[in-house]
Design a protein around this motif. Structure first.
Motif, PDB file in Angstrom:
ATOM      1  N   GLY A  66       0.785  -1.232   0.000  1.00  0.00           N
ATOM      2  CA  GLY A  66       0.000   0.000   0.000  1.00  0.00           C
ATOM      3  C   GLY A  66       0.812   1.276   0.000  1.00  0.00           C
ATOM      4  N   LYS A  67       2.130   1.156  -0.059  1.00  0.00           N
ATOM      5  CA  LYS A  67       2.985   2.337   0.016  1.00  0.00           C
ATOM      6  C   LYS A  67       3.647   2.616  -1.330  1.00  0.00           C
ATOM      7  N   SER A  68       4.369   3.705  -1.367  1.00  0.00           N
ATOM      8  CA  SER A  68       5.085   4.112  -2.574  1.00  0.00           C
ATOM      9  C   SER A  68       6.578   3.883  -2.393  1.00  0.00           C
ATOM     10  N   VAL A  69       7.193   3.234  -3.382  1.00  0.00           N
ATOM     11  CA  VAL A  69       8.630   2.973  -3.377  1.00  0.00           C
ATOM     12  C   VAL A  69       9.237   3.678  -4.590  1.00  0.00           C
ATOM     13  N   THR A  70      10.323   4.391  -4.366  1.00  0.00           N
ATOM     14  CA  THR A  70      11.061   5.014  -5.463  1.00  0.00           C
ATOM     15  C   THR A  70      12.481   4.503  -5.429  1.00  0.00           C
ATOM     16  N   THR A  71      12.923   4.007  -6.573  1.00  0.00           N
ATOM     17  CA  THR A  71      14.301   3.558  -6.734  1.00  0.00           C
ATOM     18  C   THR A  71      15.015   4.555  -7.641  1.00  0.00           C
ATOM     19  N   LEU A  72      16.306   4.378  -7.806  1.00  0.00           N
ATOM     20  CA  LEU A  72      17.050   5.265  -8.690  1.00  0.00           C
ATOM     21  C   LEU A  72      16.463   5.264 -10.097  1.00  0.00           C
TER      22      LEU A  72
END
Length: 148
Positions: A66-72
């Motif tokens: 349910g969350k937001s993940v940001t990678t490079l």
């Protein structure tokens, strides 16, 4: 398990106890986050979860639901780099490059919360990222440049 990855809704059937790093690299093929120590102590695997930098090697998938993940890979592109990426290049704030993605992600999380951090805040935010090549001063200058 549903979450947002680099701005895209993502749904995966994975063991909830698998690490985020394992899923990113081995299931999704996103290789920018790197395994360093495997204990959350070196920062090479840092990603942004919500609005905070976390080490993905010790982040279980159940905590990502349910969350937001940001990678490079989601920070910028070759044609439109994030200001931090451009500043890292201009300041030559990388050498071997192994730790660079983690430093970029930790710095990006800092700038999301504080677009004009003091030098001491930048150093404190990057304290958990180890670099054996000795480019820490260049990294601080790059983060400062990205704020300008």
């Amino acid at each position: 398990m549903q979450f947002t990855l680099n701005g895209q809704a993502t749904s995966l059937e994975v063991d909830p106890d698998r690490t985020l790093l394992d899923v990113l690299r081995n299931t999704l093929g996103l290789k920018a986050s790197r395994l360093g120590c495997g204990l959350g102590q070196c920062g090479a695997c840092t990603v942004i979860l919500g609005d905070h930098a976390v080490t993905s090697c010790d982040t279980p998938m159940w905590s990502v639901a349910g969350k937001s993940v940001t990678t490079l890979e989601g920070l910028g592109t070759r044609d439109a780099p994030h200001p931090l990426q451009a500043a890292f290049i201009e300041e030559q704030a990388l050498q071997c490059g192994y730790c660079t993605s983690g430093m970029l992600m930790r710095a990006a999380a800092l700038l999301q919360r504080d677009p004009q951090p003091a030098e001491s805040d930048i150093k404190a935010a990057l304290e958990g990222n180890l670099c054996r090549c000795g480019v820490q001063n260049r990294v601080v200058r790059a983060v400062q440049k990205a704020c300008a």
